[in-house]
Write a protein that holds these residues in place. Sequence first.
Motif, PDB file in Angstrom:
ATOM      1  N   ALA B 225       0.834  -1.205   0.000  1.00 41.36           N
ATOM      2  CA  ALA B 225       0.000   0.000   0.000  1.00 41.36           C
ATOM      3  C   ALA B 225       0.867   1.253   0.000  1.00 41.36           C
ATOM      4  CB  ALA B 225      -0.928  -0.013   1.210  1.00 41.36           C
ATOM      5  N   CYS B 226       1.962   1.221   0.748  1.00 42.00           N
ATOM      6  CA  CYS B 226       2.842   2.393   0.782  1.00 42.00           C
ATOM      7  C   CYS B 226       3.500   2.611  -0.575  1.00 42.00           C
ATOM      8  CB  CYS B 226       3.911   2.224   1.859  1.00 42.00           C
ATOM      9  SG  CYS B 226       3.264   2.479   3.504  1.00 42.00           S
ATOM     10  N   TRP B 227       3.838   1.508  -1.233  1.00 41.30           N
ATOM     11  CA  TRP B 227       4.419   1.645  -2.567  1.00 41.30           C
ATOM     12  C   TRP B 227       3.411   2.307  -3.509  1.00 41.30           C
ATOM     13  CZ3 TRP B 227       2.764  -1.389  -6.934  1.00 41.30           C
ATOM     14  CH2 TRP B 227       3.481  -1.103  -8.090  1.00 41.30           C
ATOM     15  N   VAL B 228       2.166   1.845  -3.429  1.00 43.87           N
ATOM     16  CA  VAL B 228       1.121   2.440  -4.277  1.00 43.87           C
ATOM     17  C   VAL B 228       0.972   3.921  -3.942  1.00 43.87           C
ATOM     18  CG1 VAL B 228      -1.350   2.442  -4.777  1.00 43.87           C
ATOM     19  CG2 VAL B 228      -0.110   0.271  -4.631  1.00 43.87           C
ATOM     20  N   LEU B 229       0.939   4.221  -2.648  1.00 43.52           N
ATOM     21  CA  LEU B 229       0.775   5.611  -2.216  1.00 43.52           C
ATOM     22  C   LEU B 229       1.876   6.491  -2.809  1.00 43.52           C
ATOM     23  CD1 LEU B 229      -0.457   7.805  -0.324  1.00 43.52           C
ATOM     24  CD2 LEU B 229       1.182   7.054   1.404  1.00 43.52           C
ATOM     25  N   ILE B 230       3.112   6.026  -2.720  1.00 41.80           N
ATOM     26  CA  ILE B 230       4.228   6.865  -3.155  1.00 41.80           C
ATOM     27  C   ILE B 230       4.329   6.936  -4.672  1.00 41.80           C
ATOM     28  CG2 ILE B 230       6.753   6.976  -3.215  1.00 41.80           C
ATOM     29  CD1 ILE B 230       6.648   5.916  -0.315  1.00 41.80           C
ATOM     30  N   ASP B 231       4.150   5.803  -5.315  1.00 43.96           N
ATOM     31  CA  ASP B 231       4.407   5.769  -6.759  1.00 43.96           C
ATOM     32  C   ASP B 231       3.200   6.107  -7.620  1.00 43.96           C
ATOM     33  OD1 ASP B 231       6.970   4.881  -6.115  1.00 43.96           O
ATOM     34  OD2 ASP B 231       7.057   3.777  -8.020  1.00 43.96           O
ATOM     35  N   LYS B 232       2.003   5.950  -7.077  1.00 42.08           N
ATOM     36  CA  LYS B 232       0.840   6.034  -7.953  1.00 42.08           C
ATOM     37  C   LYS B 232      -0.135   7.151  -7.613  1.00 42.08           C
ATOM     38  CE  LYS B 232       2.286   2.301  -9.953  1.00 42.08           C
ATOM     39  NZ  LYS B 232       2.957   2.452 -11.264  1.00 42.08           N
ATOM     40  N   THR B 233       0.017   7.797  -6.476  1.00 47.86           N
ATOM     41  CA  THR B 233      -0.968   8.823  -6.131  1.00 47.86           C
ATOM     42  C   THR B 233      -0.339  10.212  -6.180  1.00 47.86           C
ATOM     43  OG1 THR B 233      -0.494   8.940  -3.774  1.00 47.86           O
ATOM     44  CG2 THR B 233      -1.976   7.186  -4.501  1.00 47.86           C
ATOM     45  N   ARG B 234      -1.196  11.211  -6.227  1.00 48.06           N
ATOM     46  CA  ARG B 234      -0.667  12.565  -6.323  1.00 48.06           C
ATOM     47  C   ARG B 234       0.005  12.995  -5.029  1.00 48.06           C
ATOM     48  NH1 ARG B 234      -6.252  15.854  -5.549  1.00 48.06           N
ATOM     49  NH2 ARG B 234      -5.210  17.548  -4.468  1.00 48.06           N
ATOM     50  N   TRP B 235      -0.457  12.433  -3.885  1.00 48.27           N
ATOM     51  CA  TRP B 235       0.189  12.801  -2.619  1.00 48.27           C
ATOM     52  C   TRP B 235       1.608  12.240  -2.578  1.00 48.27           C
ATOM     53  CZ3 TRP B 235      -4.753  10.699  -2.953  1.00 48.27           C
ATOM     54  CH2 TRP B 235      -5.786  11.648  -2.841  1.00 48.27           C
TER      55      TRP B 235
END
Lengths: 504, 372
Positions: B225-235
């Motif tokens: 989930a953290c990988w998705v957060l960092i790599d895939k979201t605007r935040w």
Amino acid sequence: MSDAVAVEAVGMTMRFGAFTALDDVSIKVPAGSFHALLGENGAGKSTLVKCMMGFYTPTSGQMLVDSKEAVIRNPKDAAGFGLGMVYQHFTLVPSLTGAENLVISREDAPRVIDWRKERKALAAFMETMPFKIPLDQPVSALAAGEKQKLEIVKQLYLGRRFIVLDEPTSVLTPNEAEEMLGLVRGMTRAGALTVLMISHKFHEVTSFCDDVTVLRKGRRTGGGRIADLDRKQMAAMMIGDQPIVALDSRSETPADATPVLTVKQLKAKDRTGLKSIAIDGLEVRAGEIVGIAGISGNGQKEFLETIAGQRAREGGAVVVKDTVYDASRAQSRALNVRFIPEEPLRNACAPRMTVAENIAFRTFDLNADGKPVAWISARAIRAYATRLIEQFKVKTASLSSPIQSLSGGNVQRAVLARELTGQVDLLVVSNPCFGLDFAAVAEIRARIMKARNGGAAVLLMSEDLDELLELSDRIFVMSDGALVYETPIAQADVHVIGEHMAGH
Amino acid sequence: MADVTASDVPAPLAPPRLAAALAFTARRAEGIVIPLGALVAGMAAFSVFLLLLGKSPAQFFELMWRGGFGSWFSIQNALLRATPLLLAALCVALPARLGLTVIGGEGAIVLGGVAAAAFGHALSGLPYPVVILAMGLAAMAAGGLWIGAVGALRHYRAVNETISSLLMAYIAIALMNQLVEGPLRDPASLNKPSTHPLDAAYRIGPMPGMDVHWGLAVGIVACVACWVLIDKTRWGFAARVAGGNVRAAQIQGLAVGPLIVGFCALAGALAGLAGMFEVAAVQGSANASLAAGYGYAGILVAFLARQSPLGCIPVAFLLGGIAAAGGLIQRRMGLPDATILVLQGMLFIVVLMSDTLYGRFKIFNPDRWARA
């Protein structure tokens, strides 16, 4: 005083790995001459000088001092032959006085210094100098021009009779520069000194120097007596046959143009936290470029940071089109405000992120319709970057190269691509061409002029007076944290501007 | 895109897609090959250390394999030890993406554990999911507040986050001791002051088919989930901009302060969750054993993984295995307990040193290929 020495470098070649920084360059500086070394950034000027002064060991090549072969393996050897160098940035200890700086820089400075004796000797030495500098004040209290003179005096005091000046006027006002160069020329004429000056300012070279050597891409591309050359010829030697973008002609600013940026009684602390900047009554209207001149360190950087929301405001207001501007992302988007800070790699890019990502900084959180999104699309970012790279001719190995792998000009092009795409109403720019080559400079200035002609209000801060005179409609002078002088471009006089820059 | 047949492509030139694929692979490979090389170099240095002690490196690594990775039993042991490391490593890796070096995850783990134990005991009698959820949220809130405060101090008061997080970890441990010896103490715990033990009904059990509790699954999900957060979201993108150059982020109007506080709070919340699993799945109550050094081992994991949340998964497993083999090595080779710490320390130093190697190798830098 001993006499000037003649210095000659023959067939200097310097390779760094597979890269040839200097290719068989020869330069001859006769005793008592004032020689200019011209060239763009990366042309090999510094490399040549560093080889001559023993900082680098050239791959091949020879040095002659007074027509005799000289083996210079390190700067100490160079000093032994009477060769010295004054750097672009000051190397004096700010908290010590001029006299202290001079004495401690001496190789044979005694362990216990008899200051009375030294002062006497210094006074006698200064009698022989054309420069008048207060030696009993801490260096930090001296003006930039005085520091530069002190650097030169230091070299003479140390017995150097051949001095390299590396862009000596870059931090001086025009008046200070003229005075300093005039004195240096006087000393060379008197046969006391030989000078090699690295420069990129044609007017300095043509007004003060005797001879010139021009480098391009590590090769000597021309030179000779200044009297025999005109600027056009020298420029051609420097830049070769690459195309130079012409500046758009200036379209008339409509008389009823509305102010886009208004700064009222803005106050903020400067970098040291001890002084403050105070800007009042600055208006930039749509379709005009307002230039801000000033010597580096007079608060220009802090002013930009304060507008851009990087520095806390202590009072006053920045108003953009009737809205009090708080530098938030939403506001800068709604009001079409763009910033291009100086040294773009350090101030406007994340060096390790890719070219595509850096170009997307302004738009990554929007979809094609301009609505905020939660999920970013790598595909959209790449497509957007591909388009902008093409439009702005950014040279990059690939979209996924880290932006720090690009040359300075291409980093600046990428930043311009990002900031000048779409509707721009207010553009705040600082030293946009610092350290870039001719072609890039011309192109970037053309882009700024184009934005102006397109109706943007442009606030341009620059330490390069020529740039301001070329681009601005009005010029302000910033000194000691405040705007002290204003002139429309038609009445702008370099010397009057220079006096205000110096704080008179 | 139209299909390209082989005959369309001039033979001697690599087609652009292949070249792009090669470049992509090369860029990615750098981040894997260099840490692996550093790992090998660190183990080589450790072998020298063993030889100086007169012990056999071969035997050491053989035992390490057997104790940590060689059988289903030892693998489970490794996974068990990897579980808290996953969440503790995220507590370092998330702030690192914003350019912050937070090393005080231990504090968030400890406080998360205490909060979970307190809520678990207080809510005794309510349905299982409610209690577990409440414990998890309480642990995350406690850890999040703690590391979030570190981020706030950093951004608004310019306090160095490395020092403040470390010092706050000591404060957290002191706070835990105060609580378990005072208001939260179970009078029945005599030798080792602890909170009231969690009712057996609210313990978190093993996952089906193995002895490892559910914390492992949660840890892996958190990493992904953290990988998705960092790599895939605007935040995440905004955080990477701020971490890459805070001045560039400010001039783009990105809300750097909330980003820093938010990412730090999330990092602390995950570490707090690790504390909750320690209480609910392992210890059964909160006591001084919560400060077992997982927070510090997590630093090693995150650095070895180059602050990549996905990279934390294999690295945590590896270090979990090394730790799992510790007992066996101690018994068979007569080496002290601290030997594993020496190995970890050597790995850490070599990994930090290897940081200077990035960008040095031409094979990993497609930008330099053309210039040859």
